[in-house]
Scaffold this active site. Structure first.
Site, mmCIF file in Angstrom:
data_model
loop_
_atom_site.group_PDB
_atom_site.id
_atom_site.type_symbol
_atom_site.label_atom_id
_atom_site.label_comp_id
_atom_site.label_asym_id
_atom_site.label_seq_id
_atom_site.Cartn_x
_atom_site.Cartn_y
_atom_site.Cartn_z
ATOM 1 N N ASP A 148 0.871 -1.177 0.000
ATOM 2 C CA ASP A 148 0.000 0.000 0.000
ATOM 3 C C ASP A 148 0.904 1.221 0.000
ATOM 4 O OD1 ASP A 148 -1.819 2.000 0.475
ATOM 5 O OD2 ASP A 148 -2.307 1.384 2.506
ATOM 6 N N GLU B 164 -1.045 10.716 0.789
ATOM 7 C CA GLU B 164 -2.297 9.951 0.885
ATOM 8 C C GLU B 164 -2.566 9.426 2.284
ATOM 9 O OE1 GLU B 164 -5.169 6.613 0.716
ATOM 10 O OE2 GLU B 164 -3.121 6.629 1.489
HETATM 11 ZN ZN LIG Z 1 -3.111 3.277 0.048
#
Ligand SMILES: [Zn+2]
Length: 348
Positions: free
Chosen positions: A190, A224
């Site tokens: 991620d 993010e």
């Molecule tokens: Zn992410």
């Protein structure tokens, strides 16, 4: 229409290289530089950086109507030095949402603002079973209970400061990348897995001499994990944004490590139904292995753009990642499915 073929070996090579570049949110310069060098291989991309430090690449399409964007983020979870303790060890503050137990015992690097990076490990302060007995098991893992033990001779705050370490220095946890039998096990899949998928899609299109149907912005965001990465950095005439980010795998989830997932709803509510349906139809048309899922504790950069006022259709796709925001794992089949889905979208 058949999709151009992928160079999976190159995808894995790119992914491994990127995973090994530390990039906690706020300290992403090296990862962005690396990516800029990769993208510079494609002469048809127009590269720029936002003032916030995101990397933006625009590929002129066959048509400028209803322009599109894809976004993925290079920033990861990490930490910052909060205090230098009297014993010379470091108390940290988290960057992004994770639990301390997911990095307990992990090697780390402290980016000393006035010197060389210093190695260490994140441990429970009461780490030794021979000293603290059952407290090692029972202690609640909170900011006060954890510390960084530096691999340097220091037993005081002054000695640690003499290493160049200060409050506010960034800390990155080791990704421990391992690729075996198609599985990729690492921290920070991620969202580096999806950055590598976008890069692989660009390579595949370029190698096949193809061009996107619509002018497309490839947006590599760098904030993010703290919620505002892709809030800016898109052209004003943008019509669609496909967020490419990991799919949440676990109990009760439809996603797995061998498929790409279309997320239709997460903590921020439903995604754009029309764009989601088009992506679903593309997956069917190209026999891309996919799932449709809902993520219970999840927000995306597409929603960050919506919240910032972006008036575009937003959808979310990505590879299934097991144990997300922990020691993560995915499989090449999910990465290939995601890349093919991106290619199908670019060529649609
Ligand atoms: Zn992410």
């Amino acid at each position: 229409m058949t999709l151009p073929s992928l160079d999976t070996d190159r995808l894995v090579e790119d992914l491994t290289n990127l995973l090994n570049i530390p990039s906690p949110t706020g300290y992403t310069g090296q990862a962005i530089d690396w990516l800029e060098h990769r993208l510079a291989e494609f002469p048809h991309l127009r590269l720029s950086r936002t003032r916030k430090g995101a990397l933006v690449a625009v590929w002129q399409g066959q048509s400028n109507e209803a322009s599109r964007a894809l976004t993925a983020h290079v920033d990861t979870l990490g930490a910052m030095v909060k205090e230098i303790k009297p014993n010379g060890r470091l108390k940290l503050t988290k960057i992004g949402g994770f639990a301390w137990n997911t990095v307990e015992g992990e090697g780390c690097r402290v980016f000393a603002s006035t010197g060389e990076p210093v190695r260490g490990a994140l441990l429970l302060a009461k780490a030794s079973g021979h000293v603290h007995g059952s407290q090692v098991n029972e202690a609640r893992r909170d900011d006060d209970a954890m510390e960084v033990r530096l691999d340097a001779r220091t037993a005081s705050a002054d000695e640690t400061r003499a290493l160049g370490i200060q409050v506010g220095d960034f800390v990155a946890f080791d990704p421990r990348v391992e690729v075996r039998d198609g599985f990729v096990r690492s921290r920070h899949l991620d969202d580096k897995a999806c950055v590598a998928c976008l890069l692989a899609a660009l390579r595949a299109l370029h190698a096949a001499g193809l061009q996107p149907t619509r002018t497309t912005t490839f947006h590599f965001s760098n904030y993010e994990e703290v919620g505002h990465g892709a809030a800016s950095g898109f052209p004003p005439d943008l019509a669609e944004l496909v967020t490419v980010d990991m799919a949440a795998v676990g109990e009760g989830q439809a996603s797995d490590e061998f498929h790409a997932t279309l997320c239709v709803k997460d903590s921020g509510g439903p995604y754009h139904h029309g764009l989601s349906q088009r992506l679903r139809a593309l997956a069917e048309e190209h026999a891309i292995p996919y799932k449709v899922d809902i993520y219970p504790h999840y927000g995306s950069d597409g929603e960050a753009y919506w919240r910032a006022g972006g008036d575009v259709a937003v959808a979310l796709i990505g590879p299934g990642v097991d144990a997300s925001h922990n020691y993560e794992r995915t499989h090449l089949e999910a990465l290939e499915a995601t890349t093919n889905w991106v290619l199908a979208y670019l060529l649609s």
